[in-house]
Design a protein around this motif. Structure first.
Motif, PDB file in Angstrom:
ATOM      1  N   SER A  16       0.899  -0.981   0.003  1.00 39.65           N
ATOM      2  CA  SER A  16       0.139  -0.116  -0.054  1.00 39.65           C
ATOM      3  C   SER A  16       0.881   1.338   0.023  1.00 39.65           C
ATOM      4  O   SER A  16       1.880   1.084   0.359  1.00 39.65           O
ATOM      5  N   GLU A  17       0.313   2.482  -0.521  1.00 39.09           N
ATOM      6  CA  GLU A  17       1.164   3.497  -0.552  1.00 39.09           C
ATOM      7  C   GLU A  17       0.091   4.676  -0.159  1.00 39.09           C
ATOM      8  O   GLU A  17      -0.951   4.886  -0.968  1.00 39.09           O
ATOM      9  N   PHE A  18       0.275   5.436   0.769  1.00 37.99           N
ATOM     10  CA  PHE A  18      -0.423   6.357   1.262  1.00 37.99           C
ATOM     11  C   PHE A  18       0.163   7.734   1.360  1.00 37.99           C
ATOM     12  O   PHE A  18       1.202   7.825   1.907  1.00 37.99           O
ATOM     13  N   ASN A  19      -0.588   8.842   1.436  1.00 31.59           N
ATOM     14  CA  ASN A  19       0.059  10.286   1.878  1.00 31.59           C
ATOM     15  C   ASN A  19      -0.025  10.389   3.146  1.00 31.59           C
ATOM     16  O   ASN A  19      -1.010  10.052   4.083  1.00 31.59           O
ATOM     17  N   ALA A  20       1.263  10.387   3.684  1.00 31.74           N
ATOM     18  CA  ALA A  20       1.443  10.610   5.369  1.00 31.74           C
ATOM     19  C   ALA A  20       1.176  11.628   5.959  1.00 31.74           C
ATOM     20  O   ALA A  20       0.976  11.835   7.111  1.00 31.74           O
ATOM     21  N   ASP A  21       0.745  12.793   5.177  1.00 37.78           N
ATOM     22  CA  ASP A  21       0.177  14.166   5.672  1.00 37.78           C
ATOM     23  C   ASP A  21      -1.174  14.262   5.290  1.00 37.78           C
ATOM     24  O   ASP A  21      -1.578  14.155   4.492  1.00 37.78           O
ATOM     25  N   PRO A  22      -1.900  14.666   6.276  1.00 45.22           N
ATOM     26  CA  PRO A  22      -3.502  14.380   6.405  1.00 45.22           C
ATOM     27  C   PRO A  22      -3.887  15.834   5.477  1.00 45.22           C
ATOM     28  O   PRO A  22      -5.022  15.931   5.144  1.00 45.22           O
ATOM     29  N   ASP A  23      -2.845  16.835   5.500  1.00 45.84           N
ATOM     30  CA  ASP A  23      -3.346  18.312   5.217  1.00 45.84           C
ATOM     31  C   ASP A  23      -2.571  18.642   3.438  1.00 45.84           C
ATOM     32  O   ASP A  23      -3.523  19.355   2.911  1.00 45.84           O
ATOM     33  N   GLN A  24      -1.483  17.811   3.383  1.00 44.69           N
ATOM     34  CA  GLN A  24      -0.984  18.402   2.019  1.00 44.69           C
ATOM     35  C   GLN A  24      -0.822  17.140   1.290  1.00 44.69           C
ATOM     36  O   GLN A  24      -0.578  16.054   1.400  1.00 44.69           O
ATOM     37  N   PRO A  25      -1.008  17.498  -0.238  1.00 42.63           N
ATOM     38  CA  PRO A  25      -0.889  16.505  -1.332  1.00 42.63           C
ATOM     39  C   PRO A  25       0.503  15.853  -1.427  1.00 42.63           C
ATOM     40  O   PRO A  25       1.465  16.576  -1.029  1.00 42.63           O
ATOM     41  N   VAL A  26       0.526  14.685  -1.808  1.00 39.97           N
ATOM     42  CA  VAL A  26       1.747  13.990  -1.982  1.00 39.97           C
ATOM     43  C   VAL A  26       1.814  13.879  -3.572  1.00 39.97           C
ATOM     44  O   VAL A  26       0.979  13.377  -4.282  1.00 39.97           O
ATOM     45  N   LYS A  27       3.063  14.253  -4.175  1.00 40.69           N
ATOM     46  CA  LYS A  27       3.368  14.301  -5.705  1.00 40.69           C
ATOM     47  C   LYS A  27       4.450  13.337  -5.842  1.00 40.69           C
ATOM     48  O   LYS A  27       5.653  13.450  -5.337  1.00 40.69           O
ATOM     49  N   PHE A  28       4.294  12.065  -6.763  1.00 38.86           N
ATOM     50  CA  PHE A  28       5.550  11.343  -7.126  1.00 38.86           C
ATOM     51  C   PHE A  28       5.302  10.924  -8.424  1.00 38.86           C
ATOM     52  O   PHE A  28       4.266  10.800  -9.160  1.00 38.86           O
ATOM     53  N   LEU A  29       6.465  10.192  -9.003  1.00 33.80           N
ATOM     54  CA  LEU A  29       6.461   9.590 -10.427  1.00 33.80           C
ATOM     55  C   LEU A  29       6.507   7.952  -9.792  1.00 33.80           C
ATOM     56  O   LEU A  29       7.237   7.711  -9.069  1.00 33.80           O
ATOM     57  N   GLN A  30       5.691   7.323 -10.632  1.00 34.68           N
ATOM     58  CA  GLN A  30       5.472   6.005 -10.501  1.00 34.68           C
ATOM     59  C   GLN A  30       5.826   5.325 -11.676  1.00 34.68           C
ATOM     60  O   GLN A  30       5.213   5.595 -12.565  1.00 34.68           O
ATOM     61  N   ILE A  31       7.166   4.638 -11.796  1.00 36.98           N
ATOM     62  CA  ILE A  31       7.520   4.058 -12.589  1.00 36.98           C
ATOM     63  C   ILE A  31       7.668   2.487 -12.754  1.00 36.98           C
ATOM     64  O   ILE A  31       8.283   1.933 -11.832  1.00 36.98           O
ATOM     65  N   TRP A  32       7.066   1.947 -13.862  1.00 35.18           N
ATOM     66  CA  TRP A  32       7.396   0.434 -13.872  1.00 35.18           C
ATOM     67  C   TRP A  32       8.137   0.072 -15.052  1.00 35.18           C
ATOM     68  O   TRP A  32       8.228   0.741 -16.189  1.00 35.18           O
ATOM     69  N   VAL A  33       9.338  -0.981 -14.737  1.00 38.29           N
ATOM     70  CA  VAL A  33      10.138  -1.607 -15.732  1.00 38.29           C
ATOM     71  C   VAL A  33       9.946  -3.086 -15.588  1.00 38.29           C
ATOM     72  O   VAL A  33      10.115  -3.933 -14.701  1.00 38.29           O
ATOM     73  N   PHE A  34       9.860  -3.588 -16.871  1.00 37.32           N
ATOM     74  CA  PHE A  34       9.812  -5.045 -16.900  1.00 37.32           C
ATOM     75  C   PHE A  34      11.147  -5.718 -16.532  1.00 37.32           C
ATOM     76  O   PHE A  34      12.229  -5.229 -16.749  1.00 37.32           O
ATOM     77  N   PRO A  35      11.134  -6.770 -15.851  1.00 36.91           N
ATOM     78  CA  PRO A  35      12.287  -7.343 -15.240  1.00 36.91           C
ATOM     79  C   PRO A  35      13.116  -8.064 -16.340  1.00 36.91           C
ATOM     80  O   PRO A  35      12.262  -8.531 -17.368  1.00 36.91           O
ATOM     81  N   ARG A  36      14.291  -8.376 -16.000  1.00 34.69           N
ATOM     82  CA  ARG A  36      15.101  -9.385 -17.045  1.00 34.69           C
ATOM     83  C   ARG A  36      14.279 -10.861 -17.155  1.00 34.69           C
ATOM     84  O   ARG A  36      14.362 -11.558 -18.223  1.00 34.69           O
ATOM     85  N   GLU A  37      14.144 -11.363 -15.974  1.00 32.52           N
ATOM     86  CA  GLU A  37      13.369 -12.385 -15.875  1.00 32.52           C
ATOM     87  C   GLU A  37      12.099 -12.655 -14.903  1.00 32.52           C
ATOM     88  O   GLU A  37      12.211 -11.620 -13.979  1.00 32.52           O
ATOM     89  N   LYS A  38      11.381 -13.389 -15.101  1.00 34.99           N
ATOM     90  CA  LYS A  38      10.114 -13.573 -14.151  1.00 34.99           C
ATOM     91  C   LYS A  38      10.197 -14.522 -13.054  1.00 34.99           C
ATOM     92  O   LYS A  38      11.224 -15.262 -13.045  1.00 34.99           O
ATOM     93  N   GLY A  39       9.568 -14.394 -12.110  1.00 33.24           N
ATOM     94  CA  GLY A  39       9.432 -15.207 -10.915  1.00 33.24           C
ATOM     95  C   GLY A  39      10.445 -15.050  -9.803  1.00 33.24           C
ATOM     96  O   GLY A  39      10.717 -16.106  -9.054  1.00 33.24           O
TER      97      GLY A  39
END
Length: 238
Positions: free
Chosen positions: A103-126
């Motif tokens: 899970s990923e949550f904003n730890a601040d109740p009052d201010q937004p959190v902005k971030f880049l979420q980046i996915w890369v395929f792995p070299r091998e599965k499993g």
């Protein structure tokens, strides 16, 4: 040299109330058959999460997931027992491998959190799931391509199960810098976090993306003070 240009306004967009997200590549309800991935790079999501909200526990497998906070505080928990808060200046990686929940949550109740979420395929599965986090602000340099992700556990930054390198660069206006691909067969995807830059004749503005391949390198000319993410990945998938 081959190139592809993805202007910021061409990205997919989702507004869920608690989450506003722009998708460089096809993701969730945004589908564009011309923008499924760039080599091993599968996802760049530009996320903004409202205070106190976040992504509830959900599963992943066979993906290298990198989070780069831009503003605010992001709280992480996963099925391996990891729990942490990351902020601007940190980089986080989660190798989902054979399966993980988190899970990923904003730890601040009052201010937004902005971030880049980046996915890369792995070299091998499993592979065996793993988590890593590094304070990259401790070793960054201005006006240079500063490595933050690599395939090598001994290198600066975090490491992933792919022949991929990420560099984060804070450039002053007027800087001219040449980048060389790290491996034959790799391409580079540039993502302009802020500012304005130029490669060849192509001007890149804030949140624009630009893919470059079939070349050994390129030269970046900085037109305004800029923060640029450079993602160097294999162009062929297994």
């Amino acid at each position: 040299m081959k190139t592809v240009y993805h202007p910021a306004e061409s990205r997919g967009f989702a507004d869920h109330g608690w989450l506003r997200s722009s998708h460089t590549f096809s993701f969730a309800n945004y589908y564009n058959r011309e923008r499924m991935h760039f080599g091993a790079l599968r996802v760049i999501n530009d996320d903004c999460v409202k205070g106190g909200e976040g992504f509830g526990t959900h599963p992943h497998s066979d993906m290298e997931i990198i989070s780069l906070p831009l503003e605010g505080a992001l709280q992480h928990r996963d099925s391996m027992g990891n729990g942490s808060i990351i902020r601007r200046g940190d980089v986080q990686v989660m190798s989902a491998g054979s399966g993980i929940t988190h899970s990923e949550f904003n730890a601040d109740p009052d201010q937004p959190v902005k971030f880049l979420q980046i996915w890369v395929f792995p070299r091998e599965k499993g592979g065996t799931p793993r988590y890593g986090q590094v304070r990259i602000a401790d070793f960054t340099r201005r006006n240079d391509f500063q490595q933050i992700v690599s395939p090598n556990p001994e290198d600066e930054g975090v490491w992933i199960h792919q022949d991929a390198w990420f560099h984060l660069a804070d450039f002053d206006k007027g800087t001219v810098k040449t980048y060389e691909m790290k491996k034959t067969g790799n391409g580079v995807y540039l993502f302009v976090i802020s500012g304005r830059a130029k490669v060849g004749l192509q001007i890149l503005d804030r949140r624009d993306g630009y893919g470059i391949w079939d070349t050994g390198g390129f030269t970046l000319e900085v037109l305004e003070d800029s923060e640029v993410l450079v993602i160097d990945v294999p162009m062929e998938l297994p």
